[in-house]
Design a protein around this motif. Structure first.
Motif, PDB file in Angstrom:
ATOM      1  N   TYR A 126      -0.415  -0.587  -1.303  1.00  0.00           N
ATOM      2  CA  TYR A 126       0.834  -0.908  -1.990  1.00  0.00           C
ATOM      3  C   TYR A 126       0.610  -1.076  -3.488  1.00  0.00           C
ATOM      4  O   TYR A 126      -0.289  -1.805  -3.922  1.00  0.00           O
ATOM      5  CB  TYR A 126       1.448  -2.175  -1.401  1.00  0.00           C
ATOM      6  N   LEU A 129       0.675  -4.679  -5.427  1.00  0.00           N
ATOM      7  CA  LEU A 129      -0.173  -5.689  -4.803  1.00  0.00           C
ATOM      8  C   LEU A 129      -1.619  -5.435  -5.220  1.00  0.00           C
ATOM      9  O   LEU A 129      -2.142  -4.341  -5.031  1.00  0.00           O
ATOM     10  CB  LEU A 129      -0.039  -5.594  -3.288  1.00  0.00           C
ATOM     11  N   VAL A 155       0.745 -10.584  -5.561  1.00  0.00           N
ATOM     12  CA  VAL A 155       1.887  -9.711  -5.819  1.00  0.00           C
ATOM     13  C   VAL A 155       2.061  -9.579  -7.323  1.00  0.00           C
ATOM     14  O   VAL A 155       2.176 -10.580  -8.036  1.00  0.00           O
ATOM     15  CB  VAL A 155       3.159 -10.266  -5.171  1.00  0.00           C
ATOM     16  N   VAL A 161       6.742  -3.683  -3.322  1.00  0.00           N
ATOM     17  CA  VAL A 161       6.075  -3.987  -2.047  1.00  0.00           C
ATOM     18  C   VAL A 161       7.127  -4.024  -0.940  1.00  0.00           C
ATOM     19  O   VAL A 161       8.281  -4.373  -1.183  1.00  0.00           O
ATOM     20  CB  VAL A 161       5.306  -5.330  -2.109  1.00  0.00           C
ATOM     21  N   LEU A 199       4.273 -11.741   2.102  1.00  0.00           N
ATOM     22  CA  LEU A 199       5.035 -11.038   1.053  1.00  0.00           C
ATOM     23  C   LEU A 199       6.418 -11.637   0.888  1.00  0.00           C
ATOM     24  O   LEU A 199       6.923 -11.797  -0.246  1.00  0.00           O
ATOM     25  CB  LEU A 199       5.136  -9.552   1.391  1.00  0.00           C
TER      26      LEU A 199
END
Length: 208
Positions: A126, A129, A155, A161, A199
């Motif tokens: 991702y 990230l 993050v 994400v 997340l």
């Protein structure tokens, strides 16, 4: 077709048969007729032509594997991805004072057999990230042993994400005496659930 086998015995090789031996003894010493002599003289050429035609029609080729080639293949070390396994252990609590959008997991990397394997790179797919590991790469793992690895993620852009990580994986570069390989390890549904939850928590108060 990559080949046909087993390779046929060489010229003059026969299986032992008493009936054949008796027939050979009864005809030994008799002069061979001219047609038989002609057949013997041209038999090898005819067989070669027929074999080539059959192989060309089938689109294949004939090869013989030498004994030392087979031994060399059997003695070659395995590719690193064939002997390395990464399994998910579970989430970890990050230390106080850590960035609020940071979370951590623990995984177990094991090497089944062969020469030692060095993990030279470890990341995830991702874009929003970032990932660090402890121990940091590169690190080496001996055959027959396992190493716990702490994966810490932060993050950097919640908009890039996924809200739910359906089938997340880790991208790992492995090296041993045989080869260097990039391999993706899927850590299973429990890792997917824990990552999705982390997340969501990390981005729940994000202002982006």
């Amino acid at each position: 077709m990559s080949g046909i086998g087993p390779v046929e015995p060489g010229e003059g090789t026969r299986t032992w048969d008493p009936a054949d031996a008796a027939a050979s003894a009864s005809t030994r010493g008799r002069p061979r007729s001219r047609p038989l002599r002609f057949y013997d003289a041209h038999r090898r050429a005819v067989l070669a032509v027929l074999t080539a035609a059959a192989l060309l029609a089938g689109g294949g080729y004939l090869y013989a594997t030498r004994p030392h080639d087979r031994r060399a293949a059997s003695l070659a070390p395995p590719f690193p991805s064939q002997v390395v396994n990464i399994s998910y252990v579970g989430p970890l609590t990050v230390p106080p004072g850590t960035h609020p959008q940071t979370f951590a997991f623990e995984v177990l990397l094991s090497v089944e057999s062969g020469p030692p394997v060095t993990t030279t790179h470890l990341t995830q797919p991702y874009a929003g990230l970032s990932l660090t590991s402890a121990p940091g790469t590169p690190f080496r793992t001996e055959a027959g042993s396992a190493r716990k690895i702490v994966i810490t993620m932060q993050v950097t852009a919640c908009g890039t994400v996924p809200e739910n990580a359906g089938l997340p994986f880790l991208d790992v570069t492995l090296r041993n005496k045989r080869a260097i390989q990039d391999h993706s390890f899927i850590l299973g549904p429990r890792y997917a659930q824990d990552l999705s939850h982390a997340l969501q928590v990390a981005c729940s108060n994000d202002s982006e």
